[in-house]
Motif scaffolding. Structure first.
Motif, short mmCIF file in Angstrom:
data_model
loop_
_atom_site.label_atom_id
_atom_site.label_comp_id
_atom_site.label_asym_id
_atom_site.label_seq_id
_atom_site.Cartn_x
_atom_site.Cartn_y
_atom_site.Cartn_z
N SER A 1 -2.26 1.48 -4.95
CA SER A 1 -2.40 0.60 -3.80
C SER A 1 -2.07 -0.88 -4.03
O SER A 1 -1.95 -1.62 -3.07
CB SER A 1 -3.84 0.67 -3.27
OG SER A 1 -4.11 1.96 -2.80
N CYS A 2 -1.91 -1.30 -5.28
CA CYS A 2 -1.76 -2.73 -5.54
C CYS A 2 -0.44 -3.11 -6.22
O CYS A 2 0.05 -4.22 -6.05
CB CYS A 2 -2.90 -3.23 -6.44
SG CYS A 2 -4.55 -2.77 -5.89
N LEU B 1 -8.40 -0.59 1.45
CA LEU B 1 -7.50 0.35 0.77
C LEU B 1 -8.26 1.32 -0.13
O LEU B 1 -7.73 2.36 -0.50
CB LEU B 1 -6.46 -0.41 -0.07
CG LEU B 1 -5.52 -1.32 0.71
CD1 LEU B 1 -4.61 -2.07 -0.25
CD2 LEU B 1 -4.71 -0.51 1.70
N PHE B 2 -9.48 0.95 -0.48
CA PHE B 2 -10.28 1.75 -1.41
C PHE B 2 -11.63 2.09 -0.80
O PHE B 2 -12.14 1.36 0.06
CB PHE B 2 -10.55 0.96 -2.70
CG PHE B 2 -9.34 0.56 -3.46
CD1 PHE B 2 -8.53 1.50 -4.08
CD2 PHE B 2 -8.99 -0.77 -3.60
CE1 PHE B 2 -7.42 1.14 -4.80
CE2 PHE B 2 -7.88 -1.16 -4.32
CZ PHE B 2 -7.08 -0.20 -4.93
N SER C 1 0.84 -1.18 0.00
CA SER C 1 0.00 0.00 0.00
C SER C 1 0.88 1.23 0.00
O SER C 1 1.56 1.52 0.95
CB SER C 1 -0.89 0.02 1.25
OG SER C 1 -1.62 1.21 1.27
N SER C 2 0.81 1.95 -1.10
CA SER C 2 1.64 3.15 -1.19
C SER C 2 0.78 4.40 -1.29
O SER C 2 1.08 5.32 -2.03
CB SER C 2 2.57 3.03 -2.40
OG SER C 2 1.80 2.91 -3.58
N ASN C 3 -0.34 4.42 -0.58
CA ASN C 3 -1.26 5.54 -0.69
C ASN C 3 -0.96 6.64 0.32
O ASN C 3 -1.85 7.27 0.85
CB ASN C 3 -2.72 5.08 -0.59
CG ASN C 3 -2.99 4.31 0.67
OD1 ASN C 3 -2.12 4.17 1.51
ND2 ASN C 3 -4.21 3.81 0.78
N ARG D 1 -5.77 11.84 -5.34
CA ARG D 1 -6.01 10.41 -5.53
C ARG D 1 -6.55 10.18 -6.93
O ARG D 1 -7.46 10.86 -7.37
CB ARG D 1 -7.03 9.96 -4.50
CG ARG D 1 -6.76 8.62 -3.95
CD ARG D 1 -7.67 8.36 -2.77
NE ARG D 1 -8.03 6.96 -2.76
CZ ARG D 1 -7.23 6.01 -2.32
NH1 ARG D 1 -6.05 6.31 -1.87
NH2 ARG D 1 -7.61 4.76 -2.35
#
Length: 98
Positions: free
Chosen positions: A38-39, A82-83, A19-21, A27
């Protein structure tokens, strides 16, 4: 006991990499941009799998409902949440086409 701590530490590192959010940029709203955000770290730039499994041919493995649940809730070391619900549906539909 040392092995347990090593496994816990490795799991945390892998989850952080998946997860690199943490970016301060806006976004993305497109499915590929959301995937990259995120993936990509675990599932690869070409969906080939890196730390996580490949995510190609998902339509042959999962229904839309099953894949959406997997993305929302996570599985194994893959984190859920994550979403947003809308983003998860966007990524789900995109992955089912790949």
């Amino acid at each position: 006991m040392k092995k347990l701590w090593a496994v816990v530490a490795l799991s945390l590192i892998l989850m952080a990499g998946c997860s690199s959010n943490t970016s301060k940029e806006a976004r993305p709203t497109d499915p590929e941009g959301l995937y990259k955000l995120s993936c990509l770290g675990c599932h690869g730039a070409n969906l080939e799998g890196v730390a996580g499994p490949p995510v190609t041919n998902m339509a042959s493995k999962y229904s839309e409902e099953e894949l959406l649940k997997l993305i929302n809730e996570g599985v194994g070391i893959m984190p859920g949440g994550l979403f947003s619900e809308e983003e998860a549906l966007t990524v789900t539909k995109w992955l089912l086409e790949k």
